[in-house]
Design a protein around this motif. Sequence first.
Motif, PDB file in Angstrom:
ATOM      1  N   ARG A 180     -12.053   5.830 -20.517  1.00  0.00           N
ATOM      2  CA  ARG A 180     -11.334   4.647 -20.018  1.00  0.00           C
ATOM      3  C   ARG A 180      -9.863   4.979 -19.736  1.00  0.00           C
ATOM      4  O   ARG A 180      -9.226   4.381 -18.901  1.00  0.00           O
ATOM      5  N   HIS A 195     -10.121   8.074 -16.543  1.00  0.00           N
ATOM      6  CA  HIS A 195     -11.007   7.947 -15.379  1.00  0.00           C
ATOM      7  C   HIS A 195     -10.194   8.039 -14.074  1.00  0.00           C
ATOM      8  O   HIS A 195      -9.167   7.379 -13.942  1.00  0.00           O
ATOM      9  N   ASP A 208     -10.465   6.756 -11.235  1.00  0.00           N
ATOM     10  CA  ASP A 208     -10.210   5.489 -10.549  1.00  0.00           C
ATOM     11  C   ASP A 208      -9.025   4.745 -11.157  1.00  0.00           C
ATOM     12  O   ASP A 208      -8.398   3.927 -10.499  1.00  0.00           O
ATOM     13  N   ARG A 240     -21.975   9.798 -14.584  1.00  0.00           N
ATOM     14  CA  ARG A 240     -22.187  10.461 -13.309  1.00  0.00           C
ATOM     15  C   ARG A 240     -20.866  10.854 -12.679  1.00  0.00           C
ATOM     16  O   ARG A 240     -20.816  11.487 -11.656  1.00  0.00           O
ATOM     17  N   SER A 241     -19.792  10.470 -13.363  1.00  0.00           N
ATOM     18  CA  SER A 241     -18.486  10.526 -12.732  1.00  0.00           C
ATOM     19  C   SER A 241     -18.037  11.924 -12.348  1.00  0.00           C
ATOM     20  O   SER A 241     -17.310  12.091 -11.394  1.00  0.00           O
ATOM     21  N   GLN A 264      -5.779   8.438  -2.814  1.00  0.00           N
ATOM     22  CA  GLN A 264      -4.965   7.214  -2.870  1.00  0.00           C
ATOM     23  C   GLN A 264      -4.327   6.933  -1.503  1.00  0.00           C
ATOM     24  O   GLN A 264      -3.989   7.858  -0.774  1.00  0.00           O
ATOM     25  N   ASN A 315       1.845   4.255   0.832  1.00  0.00           N
ATOM     26  CA  ASN A 315       2.539   3.213   1.587  1.00  0.00           C
ATOM     27  C   ASN A 315       3.969   3.675   1.843  1.00  0.00           C
ATOM     28  O   ASN A 315       4.621   4.160   0.926  1.00  0.00           O
ATOM     29  N   HIS A 371     -14.965   0.677   0.044  1.00  0.00           N
ATOM     30  CA  HIS A 371     -14.233   1.561  -0.868  1.00  0.00           C
ATOM     31  C   HIS A 371     -13.920   0.833  -2.182  1.00  0.00           C
ATOM     32  O   HIS A 371     -14.155   1.361  -3.278  1.00  0.00           O
ATOM     33  N   LYS A 410     -15.531   1.451  -6.017  1.00  0.00           N
ATOM     34  CA  LYS A 410     -14.638   1.628  -7.165  1.00  0.00           C
ATOM     35  C   LYS A 410     -15.066   0.698  -8.308  1.00  0.00           C
ATOM     36  O   LYS A 410     -15.115   1.098  -9.463  1.00  0.00           O
ATOM     37  N   VAL A 456     -18.041  -0.517  -8.804  1.00  0.00           N
ATOM     38  CA  VAL A 456     -19.322  -0.038  -9.358  1.00  0.00           C
ATOM     39  C   VAL A 456     -19.085   1.128 -10.328  1.00  0.00           C
ATOM     40  O   VAL A 456     -19.660   1.171 -11.412  1.00  0.00           O
ATOM     41  N   ARG A 457     -18.201   2.043  -9.929  1.00  0.00           N
ATOM     42  CA  ARG A 457     -17.926   3.194 -10.800  1.00  0.00           C
ATOM     43  C   ARG A 457     -17.300   2.743 -12.115  1.00  0.00           C
ATOM     44  O   ARG A 457     -17.711   3.176 -13.193  1.00  0.00           O
ATOM     45  N   ILE A 458     -16.311   1.870 -12.004  1.00  0.00           N
ATOM     46  CA  ILE A 458     -15.630   1.411 -13.224  1.00  0.00           C
ATOM     47  C   ILE A 458     -16.624   0.678 -14.120  1.00  0.00           C
ATOM     48  O   ILE A 458     -16.636   0.856 -15.336  1.00  0.00           O
ATOM     49  N   ASN A 471     -20.018   0.975 -14.158  1.00  0.00           N
ATOM     50  CA  ASN A 471     -21.074   1.852 -14.693  1.00  0.00           C
ATOM     51  C   ASN A 471     -20.541   2.945 -15.619  1.00  0.00           C
ATOM     52  O   ASN A 471     -21.111   3.206 -16.666  1.00  0.00           O
ATOM     53  N   ASP A 472     -19.458   3.563 -15.232  1.00  0.00           N
ATOM     54  CA  ASP A 472     -18.955   4.698 -16.014  1.00  0.00           C
ATOM     55  C   ASP A 472     -18.251   4.250 -17.289  1.00  0.00           C
ATOM     56  O   ASP A 472     -18.337   4.900 -18.315  1.00  0.00           O
ATOM     57  N   LEU A 473     -17.527   3.141 -17.171  1.00  0.00           N
ATOM     58  CA  LEU A 473     -16.679   2.753 -18.303  1.00  0.00           C
ATOM     59  C   LEU A 473     -17.168   1.502 -19.022  1.00  0.00           C
ATOM     60  O   LEU A 473     -16.543   1.048 -19.959  1.00  0.00           O
ATOM     61  N   HIS A 474     -18.256   0.962 -18.542  1.00  0.00           N
ATOM     62  CA  HIS A 474     -18.853  -0.227 -19.177  1.00  0.00           C
ATOM     63  C   HIS A 474     -17.854  -1.372 -19.278  1.00  0.00           C
ATOM     64  O   HIS A 474     -17.760  -2.046 -20.296  1.00  0.00           O
ATOM     65  N   VAL A 512      -8.078  -4.897 -14.535  1.00  0.00           N
ATOM     66  CA  VAL A 512      -7.767  -3.507 -14.168  1.00  0.00           C
ATOM     67  C   VAL A 512      -7.211  -3.446 -12.744  1.00  0.00           C
ATOM     68  O   VAL A 512      -6.191  -2.800 -12.488  1.00  0.00           O
ATOM     69  N   LEU A 533      -3.638  -2.142 -11.614  1.00  0.00           N
ATOM     70  CA  LEU A 533      -3.538  -0.997 -10.697  1.00  0.00           C
ATOM     71  C   LEU A 533      -2.684  -1.342  -9.479  1.00  0.00           C
ATOM     72  O   LEU A 533      -1.923  -0.520  -8.993  1.00  0.00           O
ATOM     73  N   ASP A 588       0.604   0.520  -8.350  1.00  0.00           N
ATOM     74  CA  ASP A 588       0.703   0.993  -6.970  1.00  0.00           C
ATOM     75  C   ASP A 588       2.014   0.507  -6.332  1.00  0.00           C
ATOM     76  O   ASP A 588       2.724   1.275  -5.687  1.00  0.00           O
ATOM     77  N   ASN A 598       4.865   2.402  -7.827  1.00  0.00           N
ATOM     78  CA  ASN A 598       4.885   3.769  -7.296  1.00  0.00           C
ATOM     79  C   ASN A 598       5.479   3.805  -5.897  1.00  0.00           C
ATOM     80  O   ASN A 598       6.278   4.679  -5.577  1.00  0.00           O
ATOM     81  N   ASN A 599       5.075   2.821  -5.099  1.00  0.00           N
ATOM     82  CA  ASN A 599       5.592   2.767  -3.728  1.00  0.00           C
ATOM     83  C   ASN A 599       7.090   2.502  -3.714  1.00  0.00           C
ATOM     84  O   ASN A 599       7.828   3.089  -2.933  1.00  0.00           O
ATOM     85  N   LEU A 610       8.800   5.606  -4.625  1.00  0.00           N
ATOM     86  CA  LEU A 610       8.718   6.543  -3.498  1.00  0.00           C
ATOM     87  C   LEU A 610       9.758   6.203  -2.436  1.00  0.00           C
ATOM     88  O   LEU A 610      10.464   7.081  -1.927  1.00  0.00           O
TER      89      LEU A 610
END
Lengths: 298, 98
Positions: A30, A33, A35, A124-125, A133, A136, B49, B53, B55-57, B59-62, B71, B75, B79, B82-83, B86
Amino acid sequence: MAYIDYYKILGLDKKASEADVKKAYRKLARKYHPDLNPNDKEAEKKFKEINEANEVLSHKENRQKYDKYGKDWQHAEAYEKAQSEQNAYRQSASGSSGNQYSEEDFSDFFSSMFGGKSGGFQGRSQNVQFRGQDFNAALQLSLHDVYKTHKRTLTVNGKNIRLTIPAGVQDGQIIKIKGYGGDGVNGGPKGDLNIQFTITNTTKFKRDGDNLHITVAVDVYKAMLGGEVVVDTFDGQVKLKIASETQSGTQVKLKGKGFPKYKKEGQFGDLFLTYEIVLPKQLTEKEKALITELSKLR
Amino acid sequence: MDNKDFIPITQLCDHYTIEMSFFKRLHNEGLIELTTIEKTTCLHQDKLHAFEKIVRIHNDLHINIEGIDVVFNLLEKVDDLNNELLQTKSRLSLYESK
Protein backbone atom coordinates in the motif's frame (compact mmCIF):
# COMPACT_ATOMS: atom_id res chain seq x y z
CA MET A 1 25.12 -12.36 -6.19
CA ALA A 2 24.32 -10.88 -2.80
CA TYR A 3 22.17 -12.65 -0.29
CA ILE A 4 18.84 -10.90 0.10
CA ASP A 5 17.15 -10.99 3.45
CA TYR A 6 13.48 -11.25 2.50
CA TYR A 7 12.43 -11.16 6.15
CA LYS A 8 14.22 -7.87 6.60
CA ILE A 9 12.58 -6.44 3.48
CA LEU A 10 9.16 -7.18 4.94
CA GLY A 11 10.29 -6.10 8.42
CA LEU A 12 9.73 -9.55 9.90
CA ASP A 13 11.72 -12.10 11.83
CA LYS A 14 12.06 -15.76 10.91
CA LYS A 15 9.30 -16.79 13.27
CA ALA A 16 6.72 -14.73 11.39
CA SER A 17 3.50 -16.59 10.64
CA GLU A 18 1.84 -16.78 7.25
CA ALA A 19 -0.63 -14.14 8.44
CA ASP A 20 2.25 -11.88 9.53
CA VAL A 21 3.82 -12.16 6.07
CA LYS A 22 0.53 -11.34 4.40
CA LYS A 23 -0.08 -8.39 6.70
CA ALA A 24 3.43 -6.98 6.29
CA TYR A 25 3.30 -7.40 2.53
CA ARG A 26 -0.05 -5.65 2.21
CA LYS A 27 1.07 -2.80 4.42
CA LEU A 28 4.23 -2.22 2.37
CA ALA A 29 2.45 -2.74 -0.96
CA ARG A 30 0.00 0.00 0.00
CA LYS A 31 2.96 2.25 0.67
CA TYR A 32 5.03 1.54 -2.44
CA HIS A 33 2.47 0.58 -5.11
CA PRO A 34 3.44 2.32 -8.39
CA ASP A 35 -0.08 3.69 -8.83
CA LEU A 36 0.28 5.52 -5.56
CA ASN A 37 3.84 6.64 -6.31
CA PRO A 38 3.79 7.78 -9.93
CA ASN A 39 7.22 8.44 -11.40
CA ASP A 40 9.00 7.35 -8.24
CA LYS A 41 11.77 4.96 -9.30
CA GLU A 42 12.75 4.29 -5.70
CA ALA A 43 9.20 3.23 -4.79
CA GLU A 44 9.05 1.07 -7.91
CA LYS A 45 12.27 -0.70 -6.92
CA LYS A 46 11.03 -1.16 -3.38
CA PHE A 47 7.71 -2.52 -4.66
CA LYS A 48 9.55 -5.13 -6.71
CA GLU A 49 11.61 -6.10 -3.67
CA ILE A 50 8.61 -6.56 -1.43
CA ASN A 51 6.81 -8.53 -4.13
CA GLU A 52 9.81 -10.79 -4.45
CA ALA A 53 10.00 -11.22 -0.67
CA ASN A 54 6.30 -12.01 -0.57
CA GLU A 55 6.63 -14.43 -3.45
CA VAL A 56 9.10 -16.43 -1.42
CA LEU A 57 7.78 -16.09 2.10
CA SER A 58 4.09 -16.50 1.37
CA HIS A 59 4.74 -19.71 -0.51
CA LYS A 60 5.34 -22.57 1.91
CA GLU A 61 7.67 -24.56 -0.29
CA ASN A 62 9.67 -21.51 -1.34
CA ARG A 63 9.97 -20.31 2.22
CA GLN A 64 11.29 -23.67 3.43
CA LYS A 65 13.89 -23.68 0.71
CA TYR A 66 14.87 -20.11 1.43
CA ASP A 67 15.11 -20.79 5.16
CA LYS A 68 17.27 -23.84 4.53
CA TYR A 69 19.75 -22.50 2.02
CA GLY A 70 19.38 -18.77 1.99
CA LYS A 71 21.71 -17.90 4.86
CA ASP A 72 24.51 -20.13 3.64
CA TRP A 73 24.25 -18.93 0.12
CA GLN A 74 27.83 -17.81 -0.07
CA HIS A 75 29.15 -21.26 0.78
CA ALA A 76 29.80 -23.53 -2.16
CA GLU A 77 28.17 -26.57 -0.61
CA ALA A 78 24.94 -24.72 -0.03
CA TYR A 79 25.16 -23.26 -3.51
CA GLU A 80 25.29 -26.73 -5.01
CA LYS A 81 22.31 -27.81 -2.99
CA ALA A 82 20.38 -24.74 -4.03
CA GLN A 83 21.24 -25.34 -7.65
CA SER A 84 19.94 -28.88 -7.56
CA GLU A 85 16.80 -27.72 -5.80
CA GLN A 86 16.43 -25.00 -8.40
CA ASN A 87 16.68 -27.47 -11.25
CA ALA A 88 14.06 -29.68 -9.70
CA TYR A 89 11.86 -26.68 -9.12
CA ARG A 90 12.29 -25.44 -12.67
CA GLN A 91 11.05 -28.75 -13.98
CA SER A 92 7.99 -28.68 -11.75
CA ALA A 93 7.24 -25.04 -12.43
CA SER A 94 7.64 -25.17 -16.19
CA GLY A 95 4.10 -26.45 -16.62
CA SER A 96 2.62 -23.62 -14.59
CA SER A 97 0.57 -21.08 -16.50
CA GLY A 98 -0.56 -18.98 -13.54
CA ASN A 99 1.75 -16.01 -13.94
CA GLN A 100 3.85 -14.46 -16.64
CA TYR A 101 6.77 -12.88 -14.90
CA SER A 102 9.78 -11.92 -16.84
CA GLU A 103 13.15 -12.93 -15.43
CA GLU A 104 14.17 -9.31 -14.99
CA ASP A 105 11.37 -8.72 -12.51
CA PHE A 106 13.30 -10.80 -10.01
CA SER A 107 16.74 -10.40 -8.53
CA ASP A 108 19.59 -12.70 -9.56
CA PHE A 109 19.41 -14.12 -6.09
CA PHE A 110 15.76 -15.05 -6.57
CA SER A 111 16.38 -16.52 -10.01
CA SER A 112 19.20 -18.68 -8.73
CA MET A 113 17.18 -19.92 -5.82
CA PHE A 114 13.81 -20.36 -7.43
CA GLY A 115 14.38 -20.24 -11.16
CA GLY A 116 12.85 -16.88 -11.79
CA LYS A 117 9.31 -17.95 -12.40
CA SER A 118 6.86 -19.41 -9.99
CA GLY A 119 3.20 -20.08 -9.56
CA GLY A 120 0.94 -19.31 -6.67
CA PHE A 121 1.70 -15.63 -6.21
CA GLN A 122 -1.41 -13.69 -5.32
CA GLY A 123 -0.44 -10.27 -6.63
CA ARG A 124 -0.19 -9.48 -10.33
CA SER A 125 1.32 -6.07 -10.01
CA GLN A 126 4.92 -6.99 -10.67
CA ASN A 127 4.23 -7.67 -14.33
CA VAL A 128 1.53 -5.09 -14.87
CA GLN A 129 2.35 -2.26 -17.20
CA PHE A 130 1.72 1.21 -15.87
CA ARG A 131 1.25 4.25 -18.01
CA GLY A 132 3.66 7.05 -17.15
CA GLN A 133 2.60 10.12 -15.23
CA ASP A 134 1.09 13.03 -17.11
CA PHE A 135 3.17 16.18 -16.87
CA ASN A 136 1.50 19.56 -16.63
CA ALA A 137 3.23 22.71 -17.74
CA ALA A 138 2.13 26.33 -17.97
CA LEU A 139 3.08 28.60 -20.83
CA GLN A 140 2.50 32.32 -20.83
CA LEU A 141 2.18 34.01 -24.21
CA SER A 142 1.06 37.40 -25.39
CA LEU A 143 -1.95 37.96 -27.63
CA HIS A 144 0.47 38.87 -30.43
CA ASP A 145 2.29 35.53 -29.95
CA VAL A 146 -0.83 33.51 -30.60
CA TYR A 147 -2.00 35.57 -33.57
CA LYS A 148 0.19 33.47 -35.84
CA THR A 149 1.13 29.79 -35.75
CA HIS A 150 4.68 29.53 -34.53
CA LYS A 151 7.19 27.07 -33.17
CA ARG A 152 8.58 27.24 -29.68
CA THR A 153 11.01 25.16 -27.65
CA LEU A 154 9.95 24.24 -24.14
CA THR A 155 12.08 22.68 -21.44
CA VAL A 156 10.09 20.17 -19.45
CA ASN A 157 11.89 18.07 -16.84
CA GLY A 158 15.24 18.85 -18.46
CA LYS A 159 14.11 17.79 -21.94
CA ASN A 160 13.75 20.23 -24.80
CA ILE A 161 10.49 19.85 -26.65
CA ARG A 162 9.93 21.76 -29.86
CA LEU A 163 6.28 22.29 -30.53
CA THR A 164 4.07 24.14 -32.92
CA ILE A 165 1.64 26.49 -31.26
CA PRO A 166 -1.35 26.96 -33.54
CA ALA A 167 -2.73 30.45 -34.00
CA GLY A 168 -5.87 31.19 -32.04
CA VAL A 169 -4.99 29.41 -28.79
CA GLN A 170 -7.33 30.62 -26.07
CA ASP A 171 -6.47 31.80 -22.58
CA GLY A 172 -6.65 28.81 -20.21
CA GLN A 173 -6.69 26.29 -23.07
CA ILE A 174 -4.87 23.02 -22.44
CA ILE A 175 -3.07 21.28 -25.26
CA LYS A 176 -2.23 17.62 -24.74
CA ILE A 177 0.95 16.30 -26.30
CA LYS A 178 0.80 12.54 -26.27
CA GLY A 179 3.84 10.58 -25.13
CA TYR A 180 5.80 13.51 -23.67
CA GLY A 181 4.98 12.71 -20.03
CA GLY A 182 6.76 10.44 -17.59
CA ASP A 183 8.13 7.05 -18.57
CA GLY A 184 5.83 4.06 -18.24
CA VAL A 185 6.55 1.30 -15.74
CA ASN A 186 7.31 -2.23 -16.92
CA GLY A 187 7.24 -1.12 -20.54
CA GLY A 188 3.94 0.73 -20.17
CA PRO A 189 3.23 3.71 -22.44
CA LYS A 190 4.56 7.15 -21.64
CA GLY A 191 2.26 9.72 -20.07
CA ASP A 192 1.18 12.92 -21.80
CA LEU A 193 2.31 16.48 -21.50
CA ASN A 194 -0.52 18.93 -20.82
CA ILE A 195 0.33 22.52 -21.54
CA GLN A 196 -1.98 25.17 -20.18
CA PHE A 197 -1.75 28.52 -21.92
CA THR A 198 -2.07 31.86 -20.23
CA ILE A 199 -2.60 34.59 -22.78
CA THR A 200 -1.74 38.07 -21.61
CA ASN A 201 -3.36 40.97 -23.40
CA THR A 202 -1.73 44.38 -23.27
CA THR A 203 -3.29 45.55 -26.53
CA LYS A 204 -6.24 47.90 -26.88
CA PHE A 205 -8.27 45.02 -28.30
CA LYS A 206 -10.59 43.00 -26.13
CA ARG A 207 -10.74 39.33 -27.12
CA ASP A 208 -13.97 37.40 -26.94
CA GLY A 209 -13.41 33.94 -28.37
CA ASP A 210 -12.40 34.53 -31.97
CA ASN A 211 -13.86 38.03 -32.05
CA LEU A 212 -12.09 41.22 -31.15
CA HIS A 213 -13.62 44.42 -29.81
CA ILE A 214 -12.23 47.92 -29.93
CA THR A 215 -13.54 51.38 -29.15
CA VAL A 216 -12.89 53.99 -31.83
CA ALA A 217 -12.87 57.69 -30.98
CA VAL A 218 -14.70 59.84 -33.55
CA ASP A 219 -14.72 63.61 -33.34
CA VAL A 220 -18.09 65.24 -33.05
CA TYR A 221 -17.99 66.94 -36.44
CA LYS A 222 -17.31 63.69 -38.31
CA ALA A 223 -20.03 62.03 -36.28
CA MET A 224 -22.50 64.72 -37.25
CA LEU A 225 -21.48 65.35 -40.84
CA GLY A 226 -19.95 62.04 -41.83
CA GLY A 227 -16.43 61.40 -43.08
CA GLU A 228 -13.58 58.92 -42.99
CA VAL A 229 -11.65 57.41 -40.10
CA VAL A 230 -8.60 55.20 -40.07
CA VAL A 231 -9.12 52.31 -37.68
CA ASP A 232 -6.50 49.97 -36.24
CA THR A 233 -7.10 46.28 -36.80
CA PHE A 234 -4.97 43.62 -35.10
CA ASP A 235 -2.60 43.34 -38.03
CA GLY A 236 -2.87 46.73 -39.71
CA GLN A 237 -5.23 49.59 -40.42
CA VAL A 238 -8.40 50.08 -42.45
CA LYS A 239 -10.08 53.23 -43.70
CA LEU A 240 -13.79 53.43 -42.95
CA LYS A 241 -16.55 55.79 -43.95
CA ILE A 242 -18.59 57.25 -41.14
CA ALA A 243 -22.20 57.97 -41.90
CA SER A 244 -23.53 61.39 -40.99
CA GLU A 245 -25.38 61.64 -37.66
CA THR A 246 -23.52 58.67 -36.23
CA GLN A 247 -24.44 58.23 -32.59
CA SER A 248 -22.06 57.42 -29.74
CA GLY A 249 -22.10 53.67 -29.00
CA THR A 250 -22.83 52.69 -32.61
CA GLN A 251 -21.32 49.26 -33.30
CA VAL A 252 -19.85 48.22 -36.63
CA LYS A 253 -18.74 44.70 -37.51
CA LEU A 254 -15.71 44.12 -39.70
CA LYS A 255 -16.11 40.57 -40.89
CA GLY A 256 -13.01 38.41 -40.81
CA LYS A 257 -10.87 41.05 -39.13
CA GLY A 258 -10.91 39.38 -35.72
CA PHE A 259 -8.65 36.71 -34.25
CA PRO A 260 -7.60 33.54 -36.11
CA LYS A 261 -9.80 30.53 -35.42
CA TYR A 262 -7.93 27.75 -33.64
CA LYS A 263 -6.77 25.07 -36.09
CA LYS A 264 -8.90 26.53 -38.88
CA GLU A 265 -6.34 27.96 -41.19
CA GLY A 266 -7.37 31.11 -43.01
CA GLN A 267 -10.50 31.59 -40.91
CA PHE A 268 -10.87 34.57 -38.63
CA GLY A 269 -13.43 35.92 -36.21
CA ASP A 270 -14.88 39.42 -36.56
CA LEU A 271 -13.75 42.79 -35.32
CA PHE A 272 -16.41 44.87 -33.59
CA LEU A 273 -15.90 48.62 -33.48
CA THR A 274 -17.79 50.78 -31.05
CA TYR A 275 -17.78 54.47 -31.91
CA GLU A 276 -17.24 56.88 -29.07
CA ILE A 277 -18.00 60.50 -29.94
CA VAL A 278 -15.37 62.79 -28.53
CA LEU A 279 -16.49 66.31 -27.68
CA PRO A 280 -14.01 69.15 -28.22
CA LYS A 281 -12.35 70.72 -25.19
CA GLN A 282 -11.01 74.23 -24.51
CA LEU A 283 -13.50 75.89 -26.83
CA THR A 284 -12.59 79.35 -28.06
CA GLU A 285 -14.99 82.26 -27.66
CA LYS A 286 -15.75 82.13 -31.37
CA GLU A 287 -16.55 78.41 -31.21
CA LYS A 288 -18.80 78.94 -28.22
CA ALA A 289 -20.64 81.70 -30.05
CA LEU A 290 -21.13 79.54 -33.14
CA ILE A 291 -22.33 76.56 -31.13
CA THR A 292 -24.73 78.80 -29.24
CA GLU A 293 -26.05 80.06 -32.56
CA LEU A 294 -26.31 76.46 -33.76
CA SER A 295 -28.24 75.41 -30.68
CA LYS A 296 -30.78 78.12 -31.33
CA LEU A 297 -31.60 76.47 -34.63
CA ARG A 298 -32.80 73.24 -32.91
CA MET B 1 -19.66 12.33 -29.95
CA ASP B 2 -18.32 9.25 -31.77
CA ASN B 3 -19.69 5.87 -30.66
CA LYS B 4 -16.45 4.11 -31.48
CA ASP B 5 -14.80 6.00 -28.59
CA PHE B 6 -16.99 4.11 -26.12
CA ILE B 7 -16.40 0.63 -24.78
CA PRO B 8 -19.36 -1.46 -23.55
CA ILE B 9 -18.87 -2.32 -19.90
CA THR B 10 -19.85 -5.94 -20.56
CA GLN B 11 -16.68 -6.18 -22.63
CA LEU B 12 -14.66 -4.67 -19.80
CA CYS B 13 -16.24 -7.07 -17.28
CA ASP B 14 -15.03 -9.99 -19.38
CA HIS B 15 -11.60 -8.57 -19.93
CA TYR B 16 -10.84 -7.60 -16.34
CA THR B 17 -12.92 -10.38 -14.74
CA ILE B 18 -15.05 -8.03 -12.69
CA GLU B 19 -18.70 -7.88 -11.80
CA MET B 20 -21.12 -5.49 -13.43
CA SER B 21 -22.07 -4.29 -9.94
CA PHE B 22 -18.50 -3.04 -9.47
CA PHE B 23 -19.05 -0.57 -12.31
CA LYS B 24 -22.32 0.58 -10.83
CA ARG B 25 -20.70 1.17 -7.44
CA LEU B 26 -17.88 3.14 -9.05
CA HIS B 27 -20.42 5.16 -10.96
CA ASN B 28 -22.51 5.80 -7.84
CA GLU B 29 -19.43 7.01 -5.96
CA GLY B 30 -18.63 9.35 -8.84
CA LEU B 31 -15.35 7.61 -9.62
CA ILE B 32 -16.22 6.86 -13.23
CA GLU B 33 -18.67 8.28 -15.69
CA LEU B 34 -20.82 5.86 -17.65
CA THR B 35 -22.75 6.67 -20.79
CA THR B 36 -25.70 4.75 -22.21
CA ILE B 37 -25.69 4.41 -25.99
CA GLU B 38 -28.57 2.52 -27.55
CA LYS B 39 -29.36 0.80 -24.24
CA THR B 40 -25.72 -0.27 -23.78
CA THR B 41 -23.80 1.12 -20.83
CA CYS B 42 -20.37 2.22 -21.93
CA LEU B 43 -17.18 3.81 -20.68
CA HIS B 44 -15.38 6.43 -22.74
CA GLN B 45 -11.97 5.22 -23.86
CA ASP B 46 -10.29 8.32 -22.38
CA LYS B 47 -11.44 7.12 -18.95
CA LEU B 48 -9.95 3.67 -19.40
CA HIS B 49 -6.61 4.63 -17.88
CA ALA B 50 -8.28 5.87 -14.68
CA PHE B 51 -10.50 2.81 -14.60
CA GLU B 52 -7.53 0.41 -14.90
CA LYS B 53 -5.85 2.25 -12.08
CA ILE B 54 -8.94 1.76 -9.92
CA VAL B 55 -8.99 -1.96 -10.71
CA ARG B 56 -5.31 -2.35 -9.84
CA ILE B 57 -5.62 -0.46 -6.57
CA HIS B 58 -8.73 -2.46 -5.70
CA ASN B 59 -7.28 -5.87 -6.60
CA ASP B 60 -3.66 -5.44 -5.57
CA LEU B 61 -4.16 -3.48 -2.40
CA HIS B 62 -7.62 -4.60 -1.34
CA ILE B 63 -8.79 -1.03 -0.99
CA ASN B 64 -12.53 -0.52 -1.07
CA ILE B 65 -14.24 1.97 -3.32
CA GLU B 66 -14.57 4.67 -0.66
CA GLY B 67 -10.85 4.26 0.03
CA ILE B 68 -10.04 4.57 -3.66
CA ASP B 69 -11.96 7.82 -3.76
CA VAL B 70 -9.84 9.15 -0.88
CA VAL B 71 -6.66 7.90 -2.59
CA PHE B 72 -7.59 9.60 -5.85
CA ASN B 73 -8.32 12.88 -4.12
CA LEU B 74 -5.00 12.79 -2.30
CA LEU B 75 -3.12 11.82 -5.48
CA GLU B 76 -4.71 14.76 -7.23
CA LYS B 77 -3.47 17.06 -4.49
CA VAL B 78 0.02 15.55 -4.71
CA ASP B 79 -0.09 16.02 -8.47
CA ASP B 80 -1.13 19.66 -8.12
CA LEU B 81 1.65 20.32 -5.62
CA ASN B 82 4.19 18.60 -7.88
CA ASN B 83 3.09 20.71 -10.81
CA GLU B 84 3.25 23.84 -8.73
CA LEU B 85 6.76 22.91 -7.65
CA LEU B 86 7.75 22.19 -11.24
CA GLN B 87 6.44 25.51 -12.44
CA THR B 88 8.09 27.40 -9.58
CA LYS B 89 11.40 25.67 -10.32
CA SER B 90 11.00 26.49 -13.97
CA ARG B 91 10.33 30.16 -13.21
CA LEU B 92 13.20 30.27 -10.73
CA SER B 93 15.61 28.86 -13.30
CA LEU B 94 14.74 31.75 -15.60
CA TYR B 95 15.93 34.23 -12.98
CA GLU B 96 18.93 32.16 -11.99
CA SER B 97 20.15 31.88 -15.57
CA LYS B 98 20.11 35.69 -15.99
